[in-house]
Design a protein around this motif. Structure first.
Motif, PDB file in Angstrom:
ATOM      1  N   LEU A 174      13.848   0.685 -35.039  1.00  0.00           N
ATOM      2  CA  LEU A 174      13.369   0.918 -36.406  1.00  0.00           C
ATOM      3  C   LEU A 174      14.136   2.063 -37.058  1.00  0.00           C
ATOM      4  N   ILE A 191      11.935  -3.864 -40.706  1.00  0.00           N
ATOM      5  CA  ILE A 191      10.706  -3.078 -40.853  1.00  0.00           C
ATOM      6  C   ILE A 191       9.494  -3.923 -40.497  1.00  0.00           C
ATOM      7  N   CYS A 194       9.537  -4.743 -36.597  1.00  0.00           N
ATOM      8  CA  CYS A 194       9.255  -3.597 -35.732  1.00  0.00           C
ATOM      9  C   CYS A 194       7.818  -3.105 -35.904  1.00  0.00           C
ATOM     10  N   ALA A 209       5.467   4.893 -36.499  1.00  0.00           N
ATOM     11  CA  ALA A 209       6.341   4.062 -37.333  1.00  0.00           C
ATOM     12  C   ALA A 209       5.959   4.179 -38.805  1.00  0.00           C
ATOM     13  N   CYS A 213       8.487   5.255 -41.719  1.00  0.00           N
ATOM     14  CA  CYS A 213       8.740   4.364 -42.859  1.00  0.00           C
ATOM     15  C   CYS A 213       8.368   5.043 -44.174  1.00  0.00           C
TER      16      CYS A 213
END
Length: 577
Positions: A174, A191, A194, A209, A213
């Motif tokens: 990622l 995106i 993952c 994550a 992000c």
């Protein structure tokens, strides 16, 4: 003093094969690794027995449940998400004798490669050396089932931390996509893929994550349409799983139950994680200071522009700096490690380290040294331990485990195997001492479950139990269709080709992973044909599990299957024979 940036490729004056390898060898290496994994999983390979090897049984138990029609969270309580069990079940169906530790590790190539390969091949066209820098660490750490932490001084592989290693590897992919991919379609796919995988692997990885992000979106690396598309794809997958299996809602309820069982003490766990990984975390903080010093002019200029303009592009320019990315990744990493007992810690820093090396900061010798201080110790540690384990097993012998199928594909030093056999005999005949420890809520050894003595003895005891069950069935003319254990693991449905009762927790740690049973769970226990209670040794955890499920033991007759196993046999089964 300066160094050559990582992004500079080999020139045409180098040997032709080196030039070709530099620019075109990434794909062939991936194909070679995949072929080697397929061959390795097709062979009955053995690995040196390591600490917490019985954690591997959670995959055997979960995978076998999936193959018999059970759905994670819906039909059984699991400490993590369902994806690992689904993949392992597929591996059990595809391969006849895979080494279970290798299967649990190598199956993750199915998750990491689809979003990673497009990023890798695009980078390889423009900066082949950087592409090698992205590929080799991921392949290296994904091939070797080892953590950066070490519980045993014996050469061996780690049977624990697999969920956490898988999360670290997906986070690596990622971060690589967010830093090096700008094509909207592929970025959206990476995106969504993952984040979905992380949600279905372990929720703490998904939280990390989300933080990463969010930074990428605020830094302008993820356009709004890509972010909305990724969220839509993620929600669409979850909606499908919920409509088909009622999985997502049950999974969220399981997560809530685990949070209640483990609430409190986050601050202390953060401190503990920072101390355990001080070499990595401390070096990362030192690199943070180094970047601040070397990039201070750029940082100050961007902050000045943001103060003057106060617009989103200026904010994105401030956030999309190596120093900000490093702060977020270190924060996410230390949070993730605070929830773990072992994994490939901070592996997902590598793509950022490569971006630092391939940029202006990579020409600074102090920064180069600090990057090496972050990246090299875990690599050297894992490489050293893998070499010791692979070379050391030349002198190892297989454990005598004729009844354990692929769980038996382990070896260790002859003297340790002999010691385990003696241990099993003593534990079966001298239970009083261990009962005294258990009555006081203590293990005979503080770190007993990590000890190779215990793991080898437990395997021998499990093999003994299979023989005892088969002998009892033949003698009494019965067949136990459902089997449960009052123990951390339950390999017996897999080993005997039977069923595991539904609604029962796997990875049954009563202190943090077994919620109070409801009426449905107690009914499932009450209807189980055989419930096994291990006594070599008796432990506080096993006593606690027997107490938790005590109401379900009603209607079962107690039998002594062997010196190390007590069985609770459903009375109706014996009456109907």
């Amino acid at each position: 003093m300066s160094t050559t940036p990582l992004s500079r490729p080999l020139g045409p004056r180098s040997h032709p094969w080196l030039h070709w390898l530099s620019r075109r060898g990434h794909g062939p290496l991936v194909l070679f690794v995949l072929a080697a994994c397929l061959v390795g999983l097709s062979l009955p390979l053995t690995l040196p027995l390591g600490p917490f090897y019985w954690d591997t049984v959670l995959y055997l138990d979960g995978g076998n449940r999936v193959l018999t029609g059970q759905i994670p969270s819906t039909d059984f309580f699991a400490p993590v998400g369902p994806l690992g069990y689904w993949l392992f079940a597929g591996g059990l169906r595809l391969f006849s004798q895979p080494q279970p530790l290798l299967l649990a590790h190598w199956m993750m190539f199915l998750v990491t490669l689809p979003p990673f390969l497009p990023v890798l091949l695009r980078v390889a066209k423009e900066r082949p050396a950087l592409a090698w820098g992205l590929l080799l660490p991921l392949v290296f750490f994904q091939l070797l089932p080892l953590n950066v932490e070490q519980f045993s001084t014996f050469p061996s592989f780690d049977g624990y931390g697999m969920y956490n290693r898988q999360v670290s590897q997906v986070l690596y992919v990622l971060v690589a996509a967010l830093l090096f991919e700008r094509r909207a379609g592929l970025l959206l796919f990476a995106i969504a893929w993952c984040c979905t995988a992380l949600f279905l692997l372990k929720i703490t990885g998904f939280i990390v994550a989300g933080l990463i992000c969010l930074l990428a979106f605020a830094a302008g690396r993820v356009p709004l349409r890509v972010a909305l598309g990724a969220v839509a794809c993620f929600l669409l997958v979850l909606a499908g799983l919920e409509l088909r299996f009622a999985l997502v809602s049950r999974y969220i309820l399981d997560i809530a139950a685990l949070v209640r069982l483990n609430e409190g003490g986050l601050a202390s766990r953060l401190v503990q994680a920072a101390s355990i990984h001080f070499g990595l975390f401390g070096a990362g903080c030192a690199l943070l200071v180094g970047l601040l010093v070397t990039q201070w002019t750029s940082v100050r200029e961007r902050l000045t522009v943001l103060g003057a303009r106060r617009d989103l592009p200026s904010l994105a320019a401030v956030l999309d700096q190596d120093i900000v990315w490093l702060i977020v990744l270190l924060a996410g990493g230390i949070f993730f490690e605070s929830q773990n007992t072992g994994d490939q810690a901070f592996l997902f820093l590598w793509p950022l380290l490569l971006r630092i090396l391939s940029g202006p900061a990579g020409r600074s010798l102090p920064v180069l040294v600090l990057v090496g201080a972050v990246a090299l110790p875990p690599f050297v540690n894992v490489a050293h331990r893998a070499a010791r384990a692979l070379i050391g097993q030349i002198y190892y012998v297989d454990l005598p485990l004729p009844n354990l199928k692929i769980l038996a594909q382990v070896n260790q030093r002859p003297e340790l195997v002999e010691r385990a056999e003696v241990n099993l005999d003593i534990l079966g005949r001298r239970k009083e001492t261990y009962e005294a420890f258990a009555e006081h809520g203590q293990l005979p050894i503080y770190a007993m479950y990590a000890d190779l003595d215990f793991q080898a003895t437990w395997l021998l005891a499990t093999d003994q139990a299979v023989s005892a069950i088969q002998a009892f069935e033949a003698r009494e003319g019965v067949r136990f269709e459902t089997i449960m254990t009052l123990n951390f693991t339950n390999p017996f449905p897999y080993l005997l080709d039977r069923q595991a009762p539904r609604r029962i927790a796997i990875g049954a740690d009563p202190s943090r992973a077994v919620p109070p049973p409801d009426a449905e769970t107690i009914a499932a226990v009450r209807g189980t044909d055989l419930i096994l209670y291990p006594t070599c040794p008796i432990t506080p955890a096993n006593i606690a599990l027997r107490t938790i499920y005590e109401a379900g033991l009603a209607g079962h007759r107690t039998v002594e299957l062997s010196p190390c196993w007590t069985g609770y046999v459903r009375e109706g089964l014996l009456e109907n024979r």
